[in-house]
Design a protein around this motif. Structure first.
Motif, PDB file in Angstrom:
ATOM      1  N   LEU A  92       0.825  -1.204   0.000  1.00  0.00           N
ATOM      2  CA  LEU A  92       0.000   0.000   0.000  1.00  0.00           C
ATOM      3  C   LEU A  92       0.860   1.256   0.000  1.00  0.00           C
ATOM      4  O   LEU A  92       1.886   1.315   0.678  1.00  0.00           O
ATOM      5  CB  LEU A  92      -0.915   0.006   1.221  1.00  0.00           C
ATOM      6  CG  LEU A  92      -1.905  -1.165   1.317  1.00  0.00           C
ATOM      7  CD1 LEU A  92      -2.683  -1.101   2.627  1.00  0.00           C
ATOM      8  CD2 LEU A  92      -2.853  -1.167   0.124  1.00  0.00           C
ATOM      9  N   GLY A  97      -5.161   2.688  -1.539  1.00  0.00           N
ATOM     10  CA  GLY A  97      -4.308   1.865  -2.379  1.00  0.00           C
ATOM     11  C   GLY A  97      -4.828   0.462  -2.621  1.00  0.00           C
ATOM     12  O   GLY A  97      -4.428  -0.184  -3.599  1.00  0.00           O
ATOM     13  N   LEU A  98      -5.723  -0.032  -1.753  1.00  0.00           N
ATOM     14  CA  LEU A  98      -6.211  -1.398  -1.912  1.00  0.00           C
ATOM     15  C   LEU A  98      -6.922  -1.588  -3.243  1.00  0.00           C
ATOM     16  O   LEU A  98      -6.869  -2.680  -3.833  1.00  0.00           O
ATOM     17  CB  LEU A  98      -7.137  -1.767  -0.755  1.00  0.00           C
ATOM     18  CG  LEU A  98      -7.679  -3.198  -0.759  1.00  0.00           C
ATOM     19  CD1 LEU A  98      -6.556  -4.223  -0.785  1.00  0.00           C
ATOM     20  CD2 LEU A  98      -8.585  -3.428   0.449  1.00  0.00           C
ATOM     21  N   ASP A 121       2.281  -1.299   4.758  1.00  0.00           N
ATOM     22  CA  ASP A 121       1.013  -2.015   4.705  1.00  0.00           C
ATOM     23  C   ASP A 121       0.131  -1.641   5.893  1.00  0.00           C
ATOM     24  O   ASP A 121      -1.036  -2.038   5.936  1.00  0.00           O
ATOM     25  CB  ASP A 121       1.258  -3.531   4.725  1.00  0.00           C
ATOM     26  CG  ASP A 121       1.937  -4.018   3.466  1.00  0.00           C
ATOM     27  OD1 ASP A 121       1.539  -3.585   2.377  1.00  0.00           O
ATOM     28  OD2 ASP A 121       2.872  -4.833   3.573  1.00  0.00           O
ATOM     29  N   LEU A 147      -3.611   2.571   7.896  1.00  0.00           N
ATOM     30  CA  LEU A 147      -4.213   1.970   6.720  1.00  0.00           C
ATOM     31  C   LEU A 147      -5.066   0.762   7.112  1.00  0.00           C
ATOM     32  O   LEU A 147      -4.959   0.229   8.218  1.00  0.00           O
ATOM     33  CB  LEU A 147      -3.118   1.543   5.740  1.00  0.00           C
ATOM     34  CG  LEU A 147      -2.209   2.669   5.237  1.00  0.00           C
ATOM     35  CD1 LEU A 147      -1.144   2.116   4.300  1.00  0.00           C
ATOM     36  CD2 LEU A 147      -3.018   3.758   4.538  1.00  0.00           C
ATOM     37  N   LEU A 152      -6.601  -5.535   3.442  1.00  0.00           N
ATOM     38  CA  LEU A 152      -5.531  -6.045   2.580  1.00  0.00           C
ATOM     39  C   LEU A 152      -5.318  -7.531   2.828  1.00  0.00           C
ATOM     40  O   LEU A 152      -5.225  -8.331   1.884  1.00  0.00           O
ATOM     41  CB  LEU A 152      -4.240  -5.277   2.853  1.00  0.00           C
ATOM     42  CG  LEU A 152      -2.987  -5.775   2.121  1.00  0.00           C
ATOM     43  CD1 LEU A 152      -3.073  -5.464   0.636  1.00  0.00           C
ATOM     44  CD2 LEU A 152      -1.730  -5.148   2.729  1.00  0.00           C
TER      45      LEU A 152
END
Length: 311
Positions: A92, A97-98, A121, A147, A152
């Motif tokens: 990420l 970003g995922l 991440d 995040l 993720l």
């Protein structure tokens, strides 16, 4: 007259240096960071009699949702049909970003794979002074956004079927053969729990002769590489360094953001400890922080690493 000529020569020299700097920046920012490259490497690392093992090693995507060229390139690597995917973290690069990670890795669903985390991440990027990297490994900004690491991990584990190796060990069936693996969480943030590995490995049960063993880490710190070698890894895979990201042509990396020797900050080498020597592949990664959008003399990459039986 002499003074005038000296001044003119100095101005010409300064102009040349400035032009070279502009050209380098244009190349690194506008061109090279998009020159995604598949690096092929081969190492004799497996027990005698083993079948070859084709590993796609990906790392440091630092994905932002608008990075469609990188997403398409990563997705295209599924056409290689590797036996195993090893993802060494920092997927990420943005709070959203995922979305891009899904587009990049969805074609690998059903391909055996493992992953470990890098700090990116779990925490988003933040602006940094690039010259601080010359003073030693970087520190995480206390203002970095948190995040959605759980989302993720659900994508990797549930949708793709990949196994989380953060401070853990696992056995996989890869192309009809058993492969044992172990790994650690991000050593750059001291999240590695090396003491947890021996009992995790023991819990896998007895290992028949000839079963290959792989060690997986995000940040290839020497303490991790030494421990992995002692624990019986036949090969070690890591990322984190970006290969130096901005390198000197003909010389290589000038920073590694960890304590690995600079000459081993990218590519296939070997690591020796306590009488054992094993292959070590450090990926230069395929991304960069959104606050440092440049690569110079260090193309973004993934590696197709073929492990062969030892002679």
């Amino acid at each position: 007259m002499t003074t005038s000529r000296t001044t003119r020569s100095a101005l010409i020299a300064l102009g040349a240096v400035g032009a070279a700097g502009v050209a380098a920046a244009t190349w690194g920012i506008g061109i090279e960071r998009y020159l995604f490259t598949l690096r092929h490497a081969t190492a004799r690392a497996l027990p005698a009699g083993s079948r070859p093992l084709r590993i796609l090693h990906v790392s440091d995507a630092h994905m932002a949702p608008w990075q469609h060229r990188k997403q398409r390139w990563l997705a295209s690597l599924a056409e290689l049909r590797p036996d195993l995917v090893v993802n060494t973290g920092d997927n990420l690069g943005h709070e959203d970003g995922l979305e891009g990670v899904r587009a990049a890795f969805a074609p690998f669903a059903g391909t055996p794979g493992v992953f470990v985390h890098g700090s990116n991440d779990k925490f988003g990027p933040s602006p940094r002074n690039p010259f601080r990297y010359f003073m030693g490994p970087s520190a995480r900004s206390i203002s970095a956004p948190k995040l959605d690491t759980e989302a993720l991990d659900r994508f990797f584990s549930d949708d793709l079927g990949w196994v989380d190796l953060d401070n853990a060990a696992a056995t996989l069936q890869v192309a009809g053969s058993r492969v044992d693996l172990f790994g650690v969480d991000d050593a750059h943030r001291d999240w590695d729990e090396l003491d947890a590995l021996p009992p995790a490995i023991d819990a896998l049960g007895s290992r028949p002769a000839g079963v290959p063993v792989l060690g997986v880490t995000h940040a290839p710190y020497q303490r991790v590489l030494n421990a992995f070698t002692d624990l019986g890894a036949d090969a070690i895979l890591g990322g984190h360094t970006h290969g130096g990201q901005v390198c000197v042509p003909g010389f290589g990396a000038i920073v590694a953001n960890c304590d690995i020797p600079l000459k081993q900050a990218k590519g296939l080498s070997t690591w020796s400890h306590a009488g054992r020597t094993v292959p070590l592949n450090v990926s230069a990664g395929c991304g960069h922080s959104i606050y440092a959008p440049v690569r110079f003399a260090c193309r973004p990459e993934a590696t197709l690493l073929t492990l062969l039986p030892r002679a």
